[in-house]
Structure formats: structure tokens, C-alpha cells
Design an enzyme around this catalytic site. Structure first.
Site, PDB file in Angstrom:
ATOM      1  N   SER A 384      97.637  66.591 -63.465  1.00 36.82           N
ATOM      2  CA  SER A 384      96.213  66.502 -63.787  1.00 36.82           C
ATOM      3  C   SER A 384      95.961  65.833 -65.135  1.00 36.82           C
ATOM      4  CB  SER A 384      95.598  67.898 -63.714  1.00 36.82           C
ATOM      5  OG  SER A 384      95.721  68.411 -62.418  1.00 36.82           O
ATOM      6  N   LYS A 409      98.690  65.103 -59.039  1.00 40.41           N
ATOM      7  CA  LYS A 409      97.395  65.744 -58.840  1.00 40.41           C
ATOM      8  C   LYS A 409      96.321  64.856 -59.459  1.00 40.41           C
ATOM      9  CE  LYS A 409      94.378  68.929 -57.851  1.00 40.41           C
ATOM     10  NZ  LYS A 409      93.178  68.272 -58.374  1.00 40.41           N
TER      11      LYS A 409
END
Length: 470
Positions: A384, A409
């Protein structure tokens, strides 16, 4: 060089919006989150969320109720001696939607209908989604628990692992993402002069700022006597930060009327310090390496990284290691601002893409804080916000990546608060690296699997920059 390995919670990467009028953006803290914050007063803001959310730099308050009795944010300023708010606009902003059981289901349905980005795991269309609502609401919803279960069933039908329901209890645990430490959200509101004003988007009911007298819609004028007009929300939020239980003086202009007021507010910042750093000597003491371990992107991350880098430079560090292993993310805006510390003005940090799949660039606005050779450590748990930082530094030839392929992600989730205090998490977009690679499901390949010599790092970065320029 000693390089440690730490564990982190499950990855999740969020863009937060608010579905309550005048409400506060929240997210479950039991999963680490990449977070952007936007207010959600009307459907049309979803387009802005994808195209411009990252530049708005809105902030996340602590987990309490919200103050909703304040004036709207977007009305033009009036002379301070008058209060000429339009009654219809005030009513539109402050009227609460009845939190009936059926209403909660419909509210969650509408959010998905407006914002969901299908990632290909299921066939989704507005028509099939409309039929889903009709099926679920074909009979009365007699309890709140049944309403929540229907929302869970509805979201599960999307077959998106990141789109899900949050109970009120799960939704309330986000204090460490309060960027200011006094419980307010800040937003940059364009004005008629082509500039912007910094206004209070939302605040915690009975939180430090609200208790002191600050209200939603107030314009922030100064912090501790320093004029902050024209400064970004992120920068001003950082100025408000300080040690827990110390005081900060905030001068505000009320939303539409009244004199300028000054408030002394006691900080209650509860974010954990996310940075560990040390100076190491290699090559028999000939080279000083600054090692910085960043555990998560929380409210203190950027400030702590800046402090660490400056102190290490003062101690003589000539090259740096940024350790992002087992860092599953946190505040997206913190990650973006940390990446900018190493980038040249105009370099692309990341692209965002929404339903229309158009790519919108976020770029660095200033010269880098650090220009020394940089090594970024990554592994399969680097996800992320960490992947945003890693790809930004790698694709702009500012760092080499060392370790394992990252998690992959790259989706953006929105977290919306419903009117009963529960919430829904919905996938609304994705990230694309400066080199136009899709992070999600793919991850980022490192340049080296083992720690290289610094001469190799320097040569790699030199070659990268020549290729980029040529």
C-alpha cells in the site's frame, strides 16, 4: 549492517470519504490503512475523489461523534458584522437522514452504486445492483442487526475482498490517524481570487478543538502566532502537532460571521512514534550510513522521518537506508509527503485511476530534502503506502530496491460512515506507478535480492538517471 525484520497487521489501503453531513471520516484501526479523506455531501464528489483527492490533504480525526450544527463550508465570506446565511442551504447541510433499518441498507447500496470500481472478480452493473437492493428489501427489516447482515450479504455479492461492512465498534478506533492532535479535519477550499482558504471540514464532538470553541466551517488564520493562510492542510496540521497535553493557539475566522477569535487548545495526539533510526559505520569506518526504519505511515510519520534524516545528516551520514519491510501502510497522504522528501520538483509520486480509468498524476512541488544515495528495503509484506513510496523513489531513479517482491496492494478503498455509526469500505480506484505499472496484484520487483555494495548502488542510480534523461 544489521537489518531487522518486524511483523505488521494485514494490509489495507483506504481513501476515506464521509457520508454523514458534516461528519467525520473514520476507519478500522485493526487493519493498517492507506488513507485519504474527503467529505461526501453529494454524489458528484466521487469524481473529484479520484482525480484530486490526493492533493486535498484532508485529515482523520479521533473516534467520536461529530459536530453537525455548524455553517456550511462553501459559502462565500460575508462581512464579519453580519450573519446572512441562506436558510435553505443550512437546512440541506444539517438535516440528518433518518437512520431506519431500511435506510441503512439503502445508504450502503447507494454508496456502492456511486463509487464502486469493479476489479474483475464479478460481473457488476448498475442494473444488477438495483435488482440486488430490491431483493434484499423485499420484506421489512425489523432489527438493526438484520440491516447490518443484509449490508454484509450485499457487499459479499461483489466478490471484492476489500469491500466490506464495519460495525460501529470497528469503525470507531482511529485516534492514531488524527493528524492535528486536536481533533479536527482541515480542507483547502478554493476562493474567488484563485487561491484557497483553509477551513475546518469536521471535528470531534467534545474533542479538544470543539471544546475550546472551534467549529466546522471556521477558517484557520494562524497557528501559535504564525500566519498560515496559503499553506497546505498537511503543513498546517503538522504545525498543530506537538507533545501530548501541551497547548497550541489557533486563530480562526468563523464560517460566515463574527469577529476573528483565538483559541488555546490542549493537544491529545495519540499516534505511536513510527520511526527508528541509527548511524552505522561501514568500510572500516570510512562510510557513515543513516538507517531509518519506518513501521507505519501514521500522523507522526513525515515529521519523524524529517527529524531522523536531518539528525543523521548532521552526524555525517553520506548515504541512507529506508527500511519498509513489513510496513503495510497507513495514511496515504503521509506516504506521498514522505516520498516527496526525496524527489525533485515536478517528479511524479503516483498516478490514481478511477472508474473512467484516466490517470491523474500527483507530483512533488519542492526540491528534495535528501539527495544522497538511497537504498530501500522491501519484502512481501511491503504494501500500500509503502509501495507508493518504493515505486516513487525507484521509478524516479532516487533509490534502489533491495529484498523481495512487494505485496501488490494497489487498490484504493473508500471508508464511508453510515448514519448509525457503522460503515462500509468500498474499492473506488487504484494506484499506478510513475513508470505506469499497475501495483495491484503485481507488486514491485526489487533491483537486488541481497544487500549490494554502495558502489553498486551509486552505479545503478547513475545508469538509471542517464537512461531516464536520454
Amino acid at each position: 549492517m544489521i537489518i531487522s525484520s518486524l511483523s505488521s497487521p494485514k494490509p489495507c489501503n483506504f481513501l476515506l470519504l464521509n457520508h454523514k453531513n458534516g461528519g467525520i471520516n473514520k476507519c478500522n484501526h485493526s487493519i493498517d490503512n492507506n488513507i485519504h479523506l474527503l467529505n461526501y455531501p453529494q454524489k458528484s464528489i466521487l469524481t473529484a475523489a479520484i482525480s484530486g483527492a490526493l492533493s486535498l490533504t484532508l485529515l482523520l480525526p479521533s473516534p467520536l461523534s461529530v459536530a453537525i450544527d455548524s455553517p456550511p463550508l462553501d459559502q462565500p465570506p460575508l462581512p464579519v458584522e453580519y450573519c446572512q446565511e441562506d436558510a435553505s442551504e443550512i437546512e440541506a447541510e444539517t438535516t440528518q437522514v433518518s437512520a431506519t433499518n431500511e435506510g441503512i441498507v439503502e445508504e450502503a447500496w447507494e454508496i456502492v452504486n456511486d463509487s464502486f470500481l469493479n476489479t474483475g472478480l464479478t460481473h457488476w452493473s448498475s442494473e444488477s445492483w438495483r435488482r440486488t437492493k430490491e431483493d434484499l428489501l423485499s420484506s421489512s427489516v425489523k432489527s438493526r442487526s438484520k440491516a447490518h447482515n443484509l449490508v454484509r450479504k450485499m457487499l459479499a455479492s461483489l466478490r471484492d475482498p476489500y469491500t466490506r461492512f464495519l460495525s460501529p465498534e470497528e469503525f470507531s478506533k482511529m485516534a492514531r490517524y488524527d493528524m492535528t492532535g486536536i481533533g479536527i479535519n482541515l480542507r483547502e477550499i478554493p476562493d474567488s481570487n484563485g487561491s484557497f482558504k483553509l477551513k475546518v471540514l469536521g471535528l470531534i464532538l467534545d474533542g479538544p478543538a470543539h471544546t475550546a470553541g472551534i467549529r466546522q466551517g471556521d477558517e484557520i488564520l494562524s497557528v501559535d502566532g504564525e500566519d498560515v493562510r496559503g499553506k497546505s492542510a498537511f503543513e498546517v496540521s503538522s504545525k498543530m502537532q506537538g507533545p501530548n497535553e501541551t497547548f497550541v493557539t489557533v486563530e480562526v475566522k468563523p464560517g460566515n460571521c463574527g469577529p476573528v477569535q483565538s483559541f488555546k487548545v490542549q493537544r491529545q495526539l495519540v499516534a505511536r512514534p513510527p520511526v527508528f533510526y541509527r548511524l552505522e559505520q561501514i568500510d572500516n569506518g570510512a562510510t557513515s550510513v543513516g538507517y531509518v526504519r519506518l513501521k507505519e505511515f501514521n500522523a507522526l510519520a513525515r515529521k519523524d522521518v524529517v527529524t531522523a534524516m536531518k539528525r543523521l545528516q548532521d552526524l555525517g551520514a553520506s548515504c541512507f537506508v529506508l527500511d519498509l519491510r513489513d510496513n503495510f501502510g497507513g495514511l496515504v497522504q503521509a506516504g506521498i509527503e514522505i516520498a516527496k522528501l526525496f524527489l525533485n520538483k515536478g517528479d511524479t509520486v503516483i498516478y490514481t485511476a478511477g472508474r473512467d480509468l484516466s490517470q491523474n498524476a500527483i507530483v512533488a512541488e519542492t526540491a528534495p530534502l535528501v539527495t544522497a544515495p538511497l537504498m530501500v528495503l522491501v519484502n512481501h509484506n511491503t504494501a500500500s503506502a509503502s509501495e507508493i513510496v518504493a515505486s516513487a523513489l525507484h521509478d524516479n531513479c532516487k533509490a534502489v530496491l533491495v529484498g523481495e517482491k512487494t505485496f501488490g496492494k494497489g487498490l484504493i478503498q473508500s471508508v464511508f460512515e453510515l448514519h448509525d455509526g457503522s460503515g462500509v469500505v468500498v474499492t473506488v480506484g487504484k494506484y499506478v506507478t510513475p513508470g505506469h505499472s499497475d501495483i495491484n496484484g503485481n507488486g514491485i520487483e526489487p533491483d537486488f535480492s541481497n544487500i549490494p555494495r554502495w558502489s553498486e548502488v551509486t552505479n545503478y542510480l547513475s545508469t538509471c538517471n542517464r537512461s531516464r534523461q536520454g
